[in-house]
Design an enzyme around this catalytic site. Sequence first.
Site, PDB file in Angstrom:
ATOM      1  N   SER A  96     -13.195   2.717   5.211  1.00  0.00           N
ATOM      2  CA  SER A  96     -13.838   2.494   6.639  1.00  0.00           C
ATOM      3  C   SER A  96     -14.881   3.364   7.006  1.00  0.00           C
ATOM      4  CB  SER A  96     -12.742   2.691   7.802  1.00  0.00           C
ATOM      5  OG  SER A  96     -11.672   1.748   7.499  1.00  0.00           O
ATOM      6  N   HIS A 119      -9.963   4.754  -2.174  1.00  0.00           N
ATOM      7  CA  HIS A 119      -9.388   4.350  -0.868  1.00  0.00           C
ATOM      8  C   HIS A 119     -10.023   5.119   0.266  1.00  0.00           C
ATOM      9  CE1 HIS A 119      -4.692   3.750  -1.560  1.00  0.00           C
ATOM     10  NE2 HIS A 119      -5.300   3.692  -2.887  1.00  0.00           N
ATOM     11  N   HIS A 178      -8.641   8.884   4.618  1.00  0.00           N
ATOM     12  CA  HIS A 178      -8.393   7.832   5.277  1.00  0.00           C
ATOM     13  C   HIS A 178      -8.678   7.995   6.902  1.00  0.00           C
ATOM     14  CE1 HIS A 178      -5.523   7.513   1.680  1.00  0.00           C
ATOM     15  NE2 HIS A 178      -5.864   6.238   2.076  1.00  0.00           N
ATOM     16  N   GLY A 179      -8.971   6.969   7.553  1.00  0.00           N
ATOM     17  CA  GLY A 179      -9.252   7.029   8.884  1.00  0.00           C
ATOM     18  C   GLY A 179     -10.880   7.155   9.117  1.00  0.00           C
ATOM     19  N   ASP A 237       0.859  -1.076   0.197  1.00  0.00           N
ATOM     20  CA  ASP A 237       0.002   0.047   0.027  1.00  0.00           C
ATOM     21  C   ASP A 237       0.959   1.351   0.078  1.00  0.00           C
ATOM     22  OD1 ASP A 237      -2.469   1.025  -0.212  1.00  0.00           O
ATOM     23  OD2 ASP A 237      -3.140   0.660   1.828  1.00  0.00           O
ATOM     24  N   HIS A 238       0.423   2.346  -0.090  1.00  0.00           N
ATOM     25  CA  HIS A 238       0.844   3.798  -0.177  1.00  0.00           C
ATOM     26  C   HIS A 238       2.518   3.706   0.038  1.00  0.00           C
ATOM     27  CE1 HIS A 238      -2.823   5.906  -0.169  1.00  0.00           C
ATOM     28  NE2 HIS A 238      -3.424   5.052   0.648  1.00  0.00           N
ATOM     29  N   VAL A 290      -9.681  -0.964   2.374  1.00  0.00           N
ATOM     30  CA  VAL A 290     -10.141  -0.718   3.748  1.00  0.00           C
ATOM     31  C   VAL A 290      -8.937  -1.153   4.705  1.00  0.00           C
ATOM     32  CG1 VAL A 290     -11.882  -1.470   5.587  1.00  0.00           C
ATOM     33  CG2 VAL A 290     -12.479  -1.655   3.106  1.00  0.00           C
TER      34      VAL A 290
HETATM   35  P1  13P Z   1      -9.101   3.359   5.912  1.00  0.00           P
HETATM   36  O1  13P Z   1      -7.979   3.197   6.696  1.00  0.00           O
HETATM   37  O2  13P Z   1      -9.885   4.722   6.012  1.00  0.00           O
HETATM   38  O3  13P Z   1     -10.159   2.315   5.817  1.00  0.00           O
HETATM   39  O4  13P Z   1      -8.360   3.493   4.357  1.00  0.00           O
HETATM   40  C1  13P Z   1      -7.629   2.371   4.045  1.00  0.00           C
HETATM   41  C2  13P Z   1      -6.871   2.812   2.681  1.00  0.00           C
HETATM   42  O5  13P Z   1      -7.286   3.557   1.881  1.00  0.00           O
HETATM   43  C3  13P Z   1      -5.628   2.274   2.529  1.00  0.00           C
HETATM   44  O6  13P Z   1      -4.980   2.476   1.287  1.00  0.00           O
END
Ligand code: 13P
Length: 281
Positions: free
Chosen positions: A210, A207, A179-180, A82-83, A230
């Site tokens: 959640s 992205h 995110h978050g 990821d990122h 997620v």
């Molecule tokens: P959340 O942590 O908000 O679910 O996002 C996850 C995400 O986009 C990871 O790349």
Amino acid sequence: MALEKVRDLLCAAQKANTSVIAFDACDYNTIYACIKGAEVARRPVIVMLYPTMRSVFSFGAFAATVKDLAKSASVPVGLHLDHCSELPIIIEAIRDGFTSVMADGSAMPLEENIAFTKSVVDVAKIFDVDVEGEIGHVGQVAGGFDYQNADTFTRPDEAAVFAGRTGVASMAVAFGSCHGMYKAEPNLDLERLQEIDKAVDVPLVLHGGSGIPADQLEKAFQMGINKFNVGTEFFLLNTKLCKEAYTSEELLKNPFAGITSIRKGLTEYIAKKLELCEMKV
Ligand code: 13P
């Protein structure tokens, strides 16, 4: 079943007009639950690692664990970094077994983002590794990011230029997510998503999964999202389950009882979430 290419999973999702769901994991239990939950739901799944987490679970050990569990899984499993905005770290992940990576240049000006992402694609191509780029910027709730501000959303014309010049296999786009855990319920700009989808052919990624209501997700999946990420909600559940498990008196009699209850709770969550994906296998 061996590990599947993320690009193949996303292309299949694109054809089926739905989205594969990708979860960030951080330890054996979270990886295990992603794969077991996918088997329960009969859906494909992508397991992801944040590069900062390599201090607790090395790239090599994480990739080997996902591959090992994927071997005996009855559903397709993908592996993804990821990122990441640093080429040397991406190269490390590829060297240690990751078959798909995210080159996140979304905080850079457009030209810099294109140059950085293209440099990752050029290296990844040699190893037949898929690259996800990001155009527009999905920020962090914790950093005070204003996810309702349309100025931060992906512009369809820029998305087309970005896809054409970088050669990415998939593209994360911004249209109202963050995110978050959201402070106020998100309201995805689905019109913008449709415009982006019209402008580019590559699978699109959402992205900040959640806390987005299911009805908005269903529409977004139909309107061009083929990978949905997620993290936070899964990690928070893991924390809650660990807390419950490790304060239970039961552990004094059976020190391993906690592992079973944590895995059960996580697996149930994954299986339920995956029902949003219309690709039954
Ligand atoms: P959340 O942590 O908000 O679910 O996002 C996850 C995400 O986009 C990871 O790349």
